[in-house]
Every structure is written in structure tokens, then in C-alpha cells.
Write a protein that holds these residues in place. Sequence first.
Motif, PDB file in Angstrom:
ATOM      1  N   GLY A 121       5.190  49.895  86.712  1.00 48.49           N
ATOM      2  CA  GLY A 121       4.570  51.177  86.994  1.00 48.49           C
ATOM      3  C   GLY A 121       4.512  51.513  88.462  1.00 48.49           C
ATOM      4  O   GLY A 121       3.998  52.572  88.824  1.00 48.49           O
ATOM      5  N   GLU A 122       5.045  50.614  89.330  1.00 50.07           N
ATOM      6  CA  GLU A 122       5.076  50.865  90.766  1.00 50.07           C
ATOM      7  C   GLU A 122       6.510  50.779  91.274  1.00 50.07           C
ATOM      8  O   GLU A 122       7.333  50.069  90.699  1.00 50.07           O
ATOM      9  N   ILE A 123       6.792  51.490  92.355  1.00 47.23           N
ATOM     10  CA  ILE A 123       8.148  51.507  92.902  1.00 47.23           C
ATOM     11  C   ILE A 123       8.087  51.442  94.425  1.00 47.23           C
ATOM     12  O   ILE A 123       7.056  51.688  95.042  1.00 47.23           O
ATOM     13  N   SER A 124       9.218  51.070  95.004  1.00 47.87           N
ATOM     14  CA  SER A 124       9.480  51.264  96.436  1.00 47.87           C
ATOM     15  C   SER A 124      10.936  51.702  96.526  1.00 47.87           C
ATOM     16  O   SER A 124      11.819  51.032  96.001  1.00 47.87           O
ATOM     17  N   ASN A 145      14.812  48.659  87.885  1.00 45.71           N
ATOM     18  CA  ASN A 145      14.963  48.155  89.246  1.00 45.71           C
ATOM     19  C   ASN A 145      13.751  48.418  90.118  1.00 45.71           C
ATOM     20  O   ASN A 145      13.736  48.025  91.292  1.00 45.71           O
ATOM     21  N   ARG A 146      12.757  49.107  89.589  1.00 43.89           N
ATOM     22  CA  ARG A 146      11.517  49.418  90.309  1.00 43.89           C
ATOM     23  C   ARG A 146      11.770  50.237  91.588  1.00 43.89           C
ATOM     24  O   ARG A 146      11.036  50.108  92.555  1.00 43.89           O
ATOM     25  N   ASN A 147      12.817  51.060  91.581  1.00 46.90           N
ATOM     26  CA  ASN A 147      13.102  51.874  92.767  1.00 46.90           C
ATOM     27  C   ASN A 147      13.047  53.374  92.482  1.00 46.90           C
ATOM     28  O   ASN A 147      13.358  54.187  93.346  1.00 46.90           O
ATOM     29  N   ARG A 148      12.664  53.737  91.266  1.00 44.80           N
ATOM     30  CA  ARG A 148      12.589  55.154  90.924  1.00 44.80           C
ATOM     31  C   ARG A 148      11.620  55.338  89.763  1.00 44.80           C
ATOM     32  O   ARG A 148      11.560  54.510  88.847  1.00 44.80           O
ATOM     33  N   CYS A 149      10.864  56.428  89.812  1.00 43.63           N
ATOM     34  CA  CYS A 149       9.958  56.755  88.717  1.00 43.63           C
ATOM     35  C   CYS A 149      10.691  57.644  87.720  1.00 43.63           C
ATOM     36  O   CYS A 149      11.328  58.631  88.113  1.00 43.63           O
ATOM     37  N   VAL A 150      10.633  57.259  86.468  1.00 41.52           N
ATOM     38  CA  VAL A 150      11.275  58.033  85.410  1.00 41.52           C
ATOM     39  C   VAL A 150      10.207  58.446  84.406  1.00 41.52           C
ATOM     40  O   VAL A 150       9.133  57.844  84.322  1.00 41.52           O
ATOM     41  N   TYR A 188      -2.867  53.095  74.884  1.00 36.43           N
ATOM     42  CA  TYR A 188      -2.325  51.905  74.221  1.00 36.43           C
ATOM     43  C   TYR A 188      -1.340  51.171  75.113  1.00 36.43           C
ATOM     44  O   TYR A 188      -1.394  49.956  75.262  1.00 36.43           O
ATOM     45  N   TYR A 189      -0.405  51.896  75.700  1.00 33.25           N
ATOM     46  CA  TYR A 189       0.649  51.302  76.514  1.00 33.25           C
ATOM     47  C   TYR A 189       0.695  52.000  77.870  1.00 33.25           C
ATOM     48  O   TYR A 189       0.512  53.213  77.961  1.00 33.25           O
ATOM     49  N   ARG A 190       0.981  51.208  78.928  1.00 32.11           N
ATOM     50  CA  ARG A 190       1.137  51.792  80.256  1.00 32.11           C
ATOM     51  C   ARG A 190       2.535  52.352  80.457  1.00 32.11           C
ATOM     52  O   ARG A 190       2.724  53.291  81.216  1.00 32.11           O
ATOM     53  N   GLU A 191       3.519  51.743  79.758  1.00 27.34           N
ATOM     54  CA  GLU A 191       4.912  52.107  80.029  1.00 27.34           C
ATOM     55  C   GLU A 191       5.449  53.223  79.153  1.00 27.34           C
ATOM     56  O   GLU A 191       6.568  53.673  79.357  1.00 27.34           O
ATOM     57  N   LYS A 192       4.683  53.658  78.161  1.00 30.20           N
ATOM     58  CA  LYS A 192       5.159  54.735  77.299  1.00 30.20           C
ATOM     59  C   LYS A 192       3.984  55.576  76.811  1.00 30.20           C
ATOM     60  O   LYS A 192       2.827  55.160  76.862  1.00 30.20           O
ATOM     61  N   ILE A 193       4.333  56.766  76.337  1.00 28.40           N
ATOM     62  CA  ILE A 193       3.341  57.715  75.839  1.00 28.40           C
ATOM     63  C   ILE A 193       3.429  57.765  74.320  1.00 28.40           C
ATOM     64  O   ILE A 193       4.526  57.924  73.769  1.00 28.40           O
ATOM     65  N   ILE A 194       2.313  57.612  73.660  1.00 29.07           N
ATOM     66  CA  ILE A 194       2.268  57.726  72.206  1.00 29.07           C
ATOM     67  C   ILE A 194       1.892  59.165  71.866  1.00 29.07           C
ATOM     68  O   ILE A 194       0.779  59.603  72.133  1.00 29.07           O
ATOM     69  N   CYS A 224       4.199  48.975  97.538  1.00 31.98           N
ATOM     70  CA  CYS A 224       4.736  49.632  96.348  1.00 31.98           C
ATOM     71  C   CYS A 224       3.776  50.766  95.969  1.00 31.98           C
ATOM     72  O   CYS A 224       2.562  50.628  96.126  1.00 31.98           O
ATOM     73  N   PHE A 225       4.332  51.844  95.493  1.00 28.87           N
ATOM     74  CA  PHE A 225       3.523  53.020  95.201  1.00 28.87           C
ATOM     75  C   PHE A 225       3.525  53.292  93.697  1.00 28.87           C
ATOM     76  O   PHE A 225       4.582  53.244  93.060  1.00 28.87           O
ATOM     77  N   PRO A 226       2.351  53.556  93.126  1.00 25.63           N
ATOM     78  CA  PRO A 226       2.279  53.792  91.678  1.00 25.63           C
ATOM     79  C   PRO A 226       2.920  55.121  91.304  1.00 25.63           C
ATOM     80  O   PRO A 226       2.860  56.093  92.059  1.00 25.63           O
ATOM     81  N   CYS A 227       3.545  55.148  90.127  1.00 23.00           N
ATOM     82  CA  CYS A 227       4.119  56.384  89.609  1.00 23.00           C
ATOM     83  C   CYS A 227       3.002  57.280  89.080  1.00 23.00           C
ATOM     84  O   CYS A 227       1.894  56.821  88.785  1.00 23.00           O
ATOM     85  N   ASP A 228       3.320  58.550  88.968  1.00 26.23           N
ATOM     86  CA  ASP A 228       2.362  59.484  88.385  1.00 26.23           C
ATOM     87  C   ASP A 228       2.072  59.112  86.936  1.00 26.23           C
ATOM     88  O   ASP A 228       2.807  58.319  86.322  1.00 26.23           O
ATOM     89  N   LEU A 229       1.031  59.710  86.386  1.00 34.61           N
ATOM     90  CA  LEU A 229       0.538  59.305  85.071  1.00 34.61           C
ATOM     91  C   LEU A 229       1.595  59.412  83.986  1.00 34.61           C
ATOM     92  O   LEU A 229       1.666  58.571  83.092  1.00 34.61           O
TER      93      LEU A 229
END
Length: 684
Positions: free
Chosen positions: A379-382, A402-407, A564-570, A390-395
Amino acid sequence: MAKRTVSLLLLLLYGACVTAQVCRMLSHPVLPLFSNERDINIGAVFSLHGSVVLKIYPFTSKPEPTKCISLNLREFKFAQTLIFAIEEINNSTQLLPGVTLGYKIYDACGSVSQTVLSSMALMNGYEETLHDESCTKPPFVHAIVGESSSSPTIGMASLVGPFSIPVISHFATCACMSDRKRFPSFFRTIPSDYYQSKALAQLVKHFGWTWVGTVRSRNDYGNNGIAAFEKMAEQERICIEYSEAIFRTDSQEQLLKTLEVIKKATARVLEYIRDVNFTVKTGENIFFDASGDPVAKYDLVNWQPAEDGSLQFKLVGVYDSSLPSETLLQVDQENMVWAENSNQVLVSVCSESCPPGTRKAVQKGRPVCCYDCIPCADGEISNETDSSDCFPCDLEYWSNENRNRCVLKVIEFLSYTEIMGIVLSICSVIGALLSKMVSFVFYLKKETPIVRANNSELSFLLLFSLALCFLCSLTFIGRPTEWSCMLRHTAFGITFVLCISCVLGKTIVVLMAFKATLPGSNVMKWFGPVQQRLSVVSLTLIQVIICVLWLTISPPFPHNNMNYYREKIILECHVGSDVGFWAVLGYIGLLSILCFVLAFLARKLPDNFNEAKFITFSMLIFCAVWITFIPAYISSPGKFTVAMEIFAILASSFGLLFCIFAPKCYIILLKPEQNTKKNMIGKT
């Protein structure tokens, strides 16, 4: 004590002064090595000899004259250059017409004390006797040129500064001498070490070196120069691994020790001078800034092997402090030659650069240039090299692999294209088809005793409601929308109440039928076909009213669940009003329990085909499914919550279908000889 001091002063004065008006020097005057007096005289101090013979004096006798040794050819060239320049000026009819320049050149012998002594001689002259008029005469020289080193020049400028005699150095570069309060009359024709240190820091930065060592001379020039470099290097985040100091008089042992460290490491004339600004024949502009320093300009030379095996200097760059900051340093990197005739720039870093997707973590107890590369957390990238954080991605975003881009986060819901959705859809369709097939069989055999028993109208209505129950589960699959969320819960609640109402009606019919067989009983008139229809409609209408209130007050709606999950939206259907949701389920549960109790009471009534026992078993399955559904529904994450709800709908619907209608279909299709009225009412 006071008397002794006064006596000592009187004694010294008596020894130095013959009369009150005339003073005589205690020693012989210091004479210049080269001298040619003219209208205006310029003094100069050069270290024509490299050093002096050091002696320890006991302070019991008069010291011997200082003895200089080791001729310095470079300094001798400086002196000759000064003499040549003065003669050229005197021979010119344009530069100083009608005025001639003279010179007095002293030898400092590389000693600070000799430099100070020479400076005093240049100010006072070298007369052996001094009169009252000596203090009112102008200085013996109008300016002093020299010295070549910073330390002697500091002593000289400190001495003559209060008398406003300009000191112009050609080689003293210590940045400390730019202080106009300490050195108000000091000027130089060579840039300050400040610019040299700045140029070195820029050069190191240009080649990407962050881990370097420094070696300096143990004097004012070296100490101040390296101090300025270290300060600027720190600003550029360049780390110093070691800093060694040497001097030309150091012993071989000391020099070898330093080498091992390196191996182991990774007046009126014054007023005129302030206004000097002219251009020489080469096109270079000469002037002094407010600190008495000229413009800093350095050539970057590269030692390169020649064809004959010797070393040659090749110009590969320039540093010019008069240019804008982005073009201060210009390097021709393609023409540079490194160790072993390589064109590859040397690497000098404590730690390799941290790629995007990582952050720098400084190693404990080491400089900031020594660090470890730590991968960014989920959930963080540089997205930069050598990022400190490292900076957190938006909600609604998540880091890529690769932790270099927020998708954008993956939006998850139970779809028709995944295996679980396909299986549940197939089961739903199969259940609906089976309900229709049983209806078709019952329609073909509607006149037979087993179909007519227990009100065939309720049987057809029950089969219709079961088909709707199977089909309503399809509304739970697919991307939730505002309409689908409202439809799935209301359709589920109404169809199941319709189904349970039919089962309840059939259960009551069984009880009433056996009560009616008792002598004098006429209970069937109270629960005939009309009453059965009204009961089903009334019970279903209550659920309809609950659903209408639910949809009016706080209806279900699509909701992005990020808990429920940090990496996906239900993407799910939020029930809106919890009271409305549990009221719908509670009403279904109430009818189910009532139906189960009545069927349980009628399970042992005498009949070869007692439908009550099959209803009891079906309601037992129904209640068991929905009781276990509640904790599973609460604990299941994401799309599995929807899958559990669909599974409960299908399991309870199949339980009703098979438990109530499978025995009848078995007799109709496989045991037609038992499908008689006599067999239906036969006693067990």
C-alpha cells in the motif's frame, strides 16, 4: 612589583633611545633581496628559499640571524615575473605616463615569522635611527604583493591591515581571508578556496560519488579548505569516510600511516584597487568583489597517458562562478580517461542506490551515505531513486507489485464469470427447472389421488414459489447496483415467505383433515380453500409491507467495503437499515418455526402417506440451514458473504423441493400402483 616594572621599562627605553627624540634599532635592519626605488614603490614578499634552519634559543643571548635554505625556483620565477611586469609598466607610455614604479622584494623563507618581519620592514623602511618625523611620513611602500601561502599571508595582512596598506596575494586562497572585518585591505588575484571547495563538491556530485575520503595539508590553506568542502559536501549528501592531514616536513612513518588509511578505505591606493575592473588581451574580465576576491574560474584537467608513455594534461572541463548555477560546472566526460585507460566513470559509494519501490534506512552508527534498501510496505510506494520515505497510496489505490506506482484497487464482487458464480448460477437454474418439471408432472397427474391430496392448489403455488426462490438467488450474482441491491433482498424475503406460507397452509390442512375424521367434527369448514388462499396472501402481504417500509426508510445500496482487505475493494450491497434486514429474516424464521412445530405435532397421524412427516423433515433442514447461515454470514469476508447467502437459499429450497415432492414423484412415476385413494387413506 610596580616599581620593578617601571624600572624595566625605563631600562629598555634607555637602551633603545639615545635621546627623547631619536631611537636606534637594537639589531641590524632587514634588507630586501631585490630593490629598485622609484616614484611609487611596491613591496613584495616571496619564499625564495623553501625553509629556515630551526634552532632552539635559550633566551640568554641575542639570537643569530635566521639562515634560509633550499632555493625555491617557483618563487624565484614569481619574483622575476613581478620585476618584469613593473619594467613593462614603466616602459609603457599609456599605463602610467610620468610616473615610475619601484619595488622591494623580501625573502620570507617559508616562515610566518620571517613574513611578519619582512612586512614590518616594508612599512617602516630600514633606517637604523628613527626621529619624530618618522611617524608622520607615509608608508615606505604603497602596496605589498605576496605571500604564496595562506598562513604567512594571514600574518602579513593582519599586521598591515590597520595601516590601510593593500596586500595583494597571487596564491593565498584561504576562504577565511574574505572576512573584510579581519582583513580590510586584503585582495587576491586567485579565487577563494570557497569556490574551489564548491567546485570540488559539484564535481563529486556530477560523477555520483557519495562516499569519499579527503587528504589536506596541515596548515590554514588545507584545514579551512577541507572544512569548507565538508560543509558543502554535507549539503549535497556526500559522506566523508576519512580525512587525513599531512605536511611536507612529516616523517616517512607518518606519511606511511596516512597511506595505510587511504588504502583501507572505501589607503589612497587602496581606494583605487577596490575599483579595479579591466579586460586583458585574452578577453578575460578582471575585477574584485566586495570580499576582495576575483571571479573563480578553474580548468578541470585529466591526466592521460601519451603515446611515448608519459603523462599529459588534457582540458576536460571548466568551473566558472560567474555563470548561472545550472552551468557552473561543465565537464566533457567523453574525453576523460580513468584508471587502466577506461572510459567508465569510477563508482565511489558506501551503498548502492535504492531503486524505486524501496526506501533508504540508515545503518546504525554509520554516516547517512551508508544505508540499507528496505522494500516499501504493502500500500506504499516510492517512485524515485534513493527515496528516504515510502508514501501511502490514496484510499482507493494500492501499490503495484514493484511498489513504484499506485494503481486502482481491484474491485471484487461475485460475478457470473468466475467458477463459484457459474456453479451457483447452474444450481439455481437446475432448481428452477426441477420445480417446473415437478409442476408439469403434477399437472399431468392432477386427477390422481396423490396430487389431489392435501390441496393440489397449494402444491402448485408452492412449486411456483420454489421456482422463484431458486431464481431470486441469481440477483445476488453480478455487479451490485442500486436496483439489484433493492431487488435481491426484497425478492428473497417475499418469495420465501410465499413458500413458507404454502408449506404452513399444507401443514394446517393435514391437521384439519385428520381432525375432520373425528365424529361430529366440522373443522374443515373453517379452513377450506378460500381460507387457505387468504392465509397465504395475508402472511405474504405482511412481508410485502415490511419490505416497502424498508425500501422507503433506508433501502439497500451498493457500497465499497474497504475494511475486509487493504489491497482490494469489496463491492457489496449494504443492507441500509439493519432493522429492516433482520425484520425480513426474523419474519421468515418465525413462520418457519411455526410450520415446523405444527408439522412435528402432525408427524404421527395415522396414514400411509402422511405428508406432515415430510414437511417436518424439510422444515428441519430449512431451519438448520438458516440457523447456521447467521454466524457464517457475519464472519464470511467479501464476496463469500454473498456466496453463503446464495448457498442458504439454494440449500433450503432444495430441501423443501426434495423432502415434500420427491416421495410423491417416486410414487407417480415409479410406483403408479400405489397412487390410489385406498392406498392414500389406508391405515398403517
